[in-house]
Write a protein that holds these residues in place. Structure first.
Motif, PDB file in Angstrom:
ATOM      1  N   ALA A  33     -22.304 -18.764  23.798  1.00 32.67           N
ATOM      2  CA  ALA A  33     -21.767 -19.879  23.021  1.00 32.67           C
ATOM      3  C   ALA A  33     -20.509 -20.394  23.722  1.00 32.67           C
ATOM      4  CB  ALA A  33     -21.449 -19.412  21.613  1.00 32.67           C
ATOM      5  N   PRO A  34     -20.168 -21.667  23.546  1.00 29.13           N
ATOM      6  CA  PRO A  34     -19.006 -22.211  24.255  1.00 29.13           C
ATOM      7  C   PRO A  34     -17.716 -21.426  23.998  1.00 29.13           C
ATOM      8  CG  PRO A  34     -20.223 -23.967  23.192  1.00 29.13           C
ATOM      9  CD  PRO A  34     -20.852 -22.679  22.776  1.00 29.13           C
ATOM     10  N   ASN A  35     -17.515 -20.969  22.795  1.00 26.35           N
ATOM     11  CA  ASN A  35     -16.298 -20.218  22.492  1.00 26.35           C
ATOM     12  C   ASN A  35     -16.582 -18.738  22.311  1.00 26.35           C
ATOM     13  OD1 ASN A  35     -14.719 -22.502  22.583  1.00 26.35           O
ATOM     14  ND2 ASN A  35     -15.070 -22.978  20.443  1.00 26.35           N
ATOM     15  N   GLY A  36     -17.785 -18.311  22.655  1.00 28.61           N
ATOM     16  CA  GLY A  36     -18.170 -16.920  22.461  1.00 28.61           C
ATOM     17  C   GLY A  36     -17.653 -16.022  23.564  1.00 28.61           C
ATOM     18  N   ASP A  37     -17.729 -14.731  23.325  1.00 28.95           N
ATOM     19  CA  ASP A  37     -17.314 -13.753  24.327  1.00 28.95           C
ATOM     20  C   ASP A  37     -18.370 -13.660  25.423  1.00 28.95           C
ATOM     21  OD1 ASP A  37     -15.002 -13.132  23.003  1.00 28.95           O
ATOM     22  OD2 ASP A  37     -15.927 -11.514  21.836  1.00 28.95           O
ATOM     23  N   LEU A  38     -17.899 -13.419  26.625  1.00 31.39           N
ATOM     24  CA  LEU A  38     -18.819 -13.230  27.733  1.00 31.39           C
ATOM     25  C   LEU A  38     -19.276 -11.771  27.740  1.00 31.39           C
ATOM     26  CD1 LEU A  38     -16.887 -15.256  30.410  1.00 31.39           C
ATOM     27  CD2 LEU A  38     -19.030 -15.884  29.337  1.00 31.39           C
ATOM     28  N   PRO A  39     -20.498 -11.529  28.190  1.00 35.44           N
ATOM     29  CA  PRO A  39     -21.010 -10.151  28.175  1.00 35.44           C
ATOM     30  C   PRO A  39     -20.222  -9.260  29.131  1.00 35.44           C
ATOM     31  CG  PRO A  39     -22.526 -11.621  29.306  1.00 35.44           C
ATOM     32  CD  PRO A  39     -21.470 -12.484  28.697  1.00 35.44           C
ATOM     33  N   PRO A  40     -20.160  -7.977  28.859  1.00 35.58           N
ATOM     34  CA  PRO A  40     -19.399  -7.061  29.732  1.00 35.58           C
ATOM     35  C   PRO A  40     -19.961  -6.978  31.146  1.00 35.58           C
ATOM     36  CG  PRO A  40     -20.418  -5.868  27.885  1.00 35.58           C
ATOM     37  CD  PRO A  40     -20.695  -7.315  27.694  1.00 35.58           C
ATOM     38  N   GLU A  41     -21.268  -7.239  31.321  1.00 36.68           N
ATOM     39  CA  GLU A  41     -21.843  -7.228  32.669  1.00 36.68           C
ATOM     40  C   GLU A  41     -21.202  -8.299  33.551  1.00 36.68           C
ATOM     41  OE1 GLU A  41     -23.906  -7.690  29.926  1.00 36.68           O
ATOM     42  OE2 GLU A  41     -24.452  -5.576  29.690  1.00 36.68           O
ATOM     43  N   TYR A  42     -20.870  -9.436  32.936  1.00 37.45           N
ATOM     44  CA  TYR A  42     -20.228 -10.518  33.677  1.00 37.45           C
ATOM     45  C   TYR A  42     -18.879 -10.046  34.219  1.00 37.45           C
ATOM     46  CZ  TYR A  42     -17.637 -14.796  34.557  1.00 37.45           C
ATOM     47  OH  TYR A  42     -16.873 -15.768  35.145  1.00 37.45           O
ATOM     48  N   TRP A  43     -18.061  -9.424  33.350  1.00 38.68           N
ATOM     49  CA  TRP A  43     -16.735  -8.985  33.770  1.00 38.68           C
ATOM     50  C   TRP A  43     -16.831  -7.866  34.798  1.00 38.68           C
ATOM     51  CZ3 TRP A  43     -13.295 -12.348  33.151  1.00 38.68           C
ATOM     52  CH2 TRP A  43     -13.310 -13.194  32.045  1.00 38.68           C
ATOM     53  N   ASP A  44     -17.826  -6.993  34.677  1.00 36.00           N
ATOM     54  CA  ASP A  44     -18.013  -5.943  35.670  1.00 36.00           C
ATOM     55  C   ASP A  44     -18.333  -6.545  37.040  1.00 36.00           C
ATOM     56  OD1 ASP A  44     -17.540  -3.968  33.823  1.00 36.00           O
ATOM     57  OD2 ASP A  44     -19.668  -3.648  33.373  1.00 36.00           O
ATOM     58  N   ALA A  45     -19.185  -7.554  37.052  1.00 35.54           N
ATOM     59  CA  ALA A  45     -19.549  -8.210  38.310  1.00 35.54           C
ATOM     60  C   ALA A  45     -18.343  -8.917  38.916  1.00 35.54           C
ATOM     61  CB  ALA A  45     -20.686  -9.200  38.078  1.00 35.54           C
ATOM     62  N   VAL A  46     -17.531  -9.544  38.078  1.00 33.01           N
ATOM     63  CA  VAL A  46     -16.340 -10.244  38.580  1.00 33.01           C
ATOM     64  C   VAL A  46     -15.368  -9.249  39.199  1.00 33.01           C
ATOM     65  CG1 VAL A  46     -14.283 -11.515  37.836  1.00 33.01           C
ATOM     66  CG2 VAL A  46     -16.508 -12.233  37.040  1.00 33.01           C
ATOM     67  N   LEU A  47     -15.136  -8.138  38.543  1.00 31.00           N
ATOM     68  CA  LEU A  47     -14.169  -7.164  39.048  1.00 31.00           C
ATOM     69  C   LEU A  47     -14.685  -6.376  40.248  1.00 31.00           C
ATOM     70  CD1 LEU A  47     -12.730  -5.933  35.671  1.00 31.00           C
ATOM     71  CD2 LEU A  47     -11.687  -7.492  37.316  1.00 31.00           C
ATOM     72  N   ARG A  48     -15.995  -6.246  40.405  1.00 29.60           N
ATOM     73  CA  ARG A  48     -16.563  -5.566  41.576  1.00 29.60           C
ATOM     74  C   ARG A  48     -16.556  -6.455  42.814  1.00 29.60           C
ATOM     75  NH1 ARG A  48     -20.643  -3.768  38.125  1.00 29.60           N
ATOM     76  NH2 ARG A  48     -21.955  -5.409  38.945  1.00 29.60           N
ATOM     77  N   ASP A  49     -16.439  -7.744  42.620  1.00 24.18           N
ATOM     78  CA  ASP A  49     -16.442  -8.688  43.730  1.00 24.18           C
ATOM     79  C   ASP A  49     -15.243  -8.393  44.642  1.00 24.18           C
ATOM     80  OD1 ASP A  49     -16.543 -10.829  45.449  1.00 24.18           O
ATOM     81  OD2 ASP A  49     -16.851 -12.318  43.884  1.00 24.18           O
TER      82      ASP A  49
END
Length: 138
Positions: A33-49
């Motif tokens: 959703a536009p104002n919804g939380d992003l899934p934790p997999e997204y943040w894991d991928a961002v931080l592993r980059d």
């Protein structure tokens, strides 16, 4: 050409009908959703980059001489294009390991700028810290 001044802004009737008849992109069910939380997999991928480590938390000119990884330091005048180079170890010997590169660079350019305006506030070099070897040294 139509003599109406706003005719260029409004699409014609046929253009509007074409826009309506085009299939619209359907929202996917896995889109957040536009104002919804992003899934934790997204943040894991961002931080592993590897790019997440990124730049140091301080710009080069605000770092202490002991923190700078480069061996050759350059400062350039943004007005007269005069460039001064100094070895990092020589700068540490002259100004100490805790000196900030911005202050050291300003001291190296203190001898004066060749561009004079006559106003005390504006005279002098304007330091610029080139990132690479784009400083022209003669």
């Amino acid at each position: 050409m139509v003599n109406h001044p706003t005719s260029w802004r409004m699409p014609s009737r046929t253009q509007m009908e074409k826009m309506v008849s085009r299939p619209q992109r359907a929202a996917r069910s896995d889109d957040p959703a536009p104002n919804g939380d992003l899934p934790p997999e997204y943040w894991d991928a961002v931080l592993r980059d590897p790019r997440a480590a990124g730049k140091p938390w301080l710009p080069l000119q605000q770092m202490r001489l002991s923190e700078i990884p480069r061996e050759l330091l350059r400062v350039e005048c943004a007005r007269c294009s005069r460039c001064v180079e100094i070895q990092r170890l020589d700068a540490v010997k002259l100004y100490g390991p805790h000196a900030v590169w911005k202050d050291v660079g300003q001291r190296l350019l203190v001898t004066g700028c060749q561009v004079r305006t006559g106003r005390h506030e504006e005279d002098g070099c304007w330091p610029n810290w080139p990132l690479g070897g784009d400083c022209n040294i003669e």
